[in-house]
Scaffold this active site. Structure first.
Site, short mmCIF file in Angstrom:
data_model
loop_
_atom_site.label_atom_id
_atom_site.label_comp_id
_atom_site.label_asym_id
_atom_site.label_seq_id
_atom_site.Cartn_x
_atom_site.Cartn_y
_atom_site.Cartn_z
CB THR A 96 -0.95 0.04 1.22
OG1 THR A 96 -0.19 -0.19 2.40
CG2 THR A 96 -2.03 -1.01 1.11
CB ALA A 111 0.52 -2.68 9.98
CE1 TYR A 166 -4.73 -2.21 11.38
CE2 TYR A 166 -6.46 -1.17 12.69
CZ TYR A 166 -5.18 -1.16 12.16
OH TYR A 166 -4.35 -0.10 12.44
#
Ligand code: UDP
Length: 328
Positions: free
Chosen positions: A35, A78, A144
């Site tokens: 990402t 993460a 998450y």
């Protein structure tokens, strides 16, 4: 001083890199670009004190040598967001838990002096008390939140057992330039800014009176650097928040434009609000950026969101199907 930032090409990580370079550090970045984007650091292309490695944090052997001579590690890599964590819990466990042990072991073997971990306020779930302090019950509402909290426990455990100098920073609703633009439906700022650029109405959840402790990303980076400079917070968990909580309606007012309403999502709190007494006391740290100034800074760079997906009530309903299915 040499620092290593995992996820350094991501949203929060790239601001950490900005601050470390500004303070004269040499900086090693590890990012798998899942990402994070190299362009988030392209303004440092000419800086010889920065080196970026495309590596996965789970690849313990492959990253080990990058920790040689490192004084401080900032572990920000993460997988984020709620919906994909419900759909892909194994991937989240690998990145957020296995990846964290991999970083701890690499740091341990290389005698790193400080490790700062990006923990999440999502561990509080729907808290009973506001402002919420670090002793509040841990009640993760989705994978998450659970994986970030397990990572936190590993950090504290490595401090207890191996005396590794770790500190966990529980971030509250971080926003600012370079917040994620692509992929899944996620944090409200990216959603609203893409809607603004497109001239679409803001998709306000519920009646918009719910509030969030929106914390500006440079305040987060300041707090992490201050933590890495202090021995008072070794083995500690600290909230990092803005000292305030703001409604979604207030955010809309600052952004300006029309709204449309979408249903309230299961498991989401009506308020997030950090008690920041502890970090103030231990570090003397203070948040500096108000929501008004933070929103202005984002609007100044709104073009960053021009390729971001534009969400509307229909595609949000489709994207959050699993959220409603499993969390209600
Ligand atoms: N929110 C909203 N519209 C959206 C997305 C989010 O009104 O399209 C609201 C949401 O209800 C919450 C706040 O914005 O009150 C922050 O949401 P986000 O998903 O960024 O963070 P979290 O809910 O995990 O704190």
């Amino acid at each position: 001083m040499k620092a290593l930032v995992t996820g350094g090409c991501g949203f929060i990580g790239s601001h950490m890199v900005d601050l470390l370079l500004e303070k004269g550090y040499s900086v090693v970045v590890i990012d798998n670009f899942s990402t994070g984007r190299p362009s988030n650091l392209s303004h440092h292309n000419d800086n010889e004190r920065l080196s970026i490695y495309e590596k996965d944090i789970c690849d313990n052997k492959g990253i080990m040598h990058l920790f040689e001579g490192v004084d401080k590690v900032f572990h920000f890599a993460a997988l984020a967001d709620i919906v994909p964590s419900i759909e892909n819990p194994i991937g989240y466990h690998q990145s957020n838990v296995d990846g964290t042990i991999s970083i701890l072991e690499a740091a341990k073997k290389n005698n790193v002096k400080r490790i700062i971990y990006a923990a999440s306020s999502s561990c509080y779930g729907i808290p009973d008390e506001y402002p919420t302090n670090e002793k509040a019950p841990i009640q993760p509402q989705y994978p998450y939140a659970l994986t970030k909290n397990i990572g936190e426990q590993y950090m504290l455990h490595w401090n207890e057992i191996y005396k590794l100098p770790t500190t966990c920073m529980r971030f509250f609703n971080v926003y600012g330039p370079r917040s994620r633009t692509s992929g899944t439906y996620g944090a409200v700022f990216g959603v609203f800014l893409a809607q603004k650029l497109n001239g679409s109405p803001y998709t306000v959840v519920g009646d918009g009176t719910q509030t969030r402790d929106f914390t500006f990303v440079t305040d987060i980076a300041d707090a992490c650097l201050a933590a890495s400079d202090s021995d008072a917070c070794i083995g500690e968990v600290m909230n990092v928040g803005s000292g305030n909580t703001y409604s979604i309606n207030r955010l809309v007012e600052l952004l300006g434009g029309k709204v449309t309403y979408i249903p309230k999502r299961p498991g989401e709190p009506d308020c997030t609000f950090a008690d920041i007494t502890k970090i103030r006391k231990l570090l003397g740290w203070e948040p500096k950026v108000s929501l008004e100034d933070g929103v202005k800074a984002m609007l100044d760079q709104i073009d960053y969101w021009k390729d971001a997906p534009v969400w509307n009530p229909e595609n949000i309903s489709e994207a959050t199907k699993d959220w409603f299915k499993y969390l209600s």
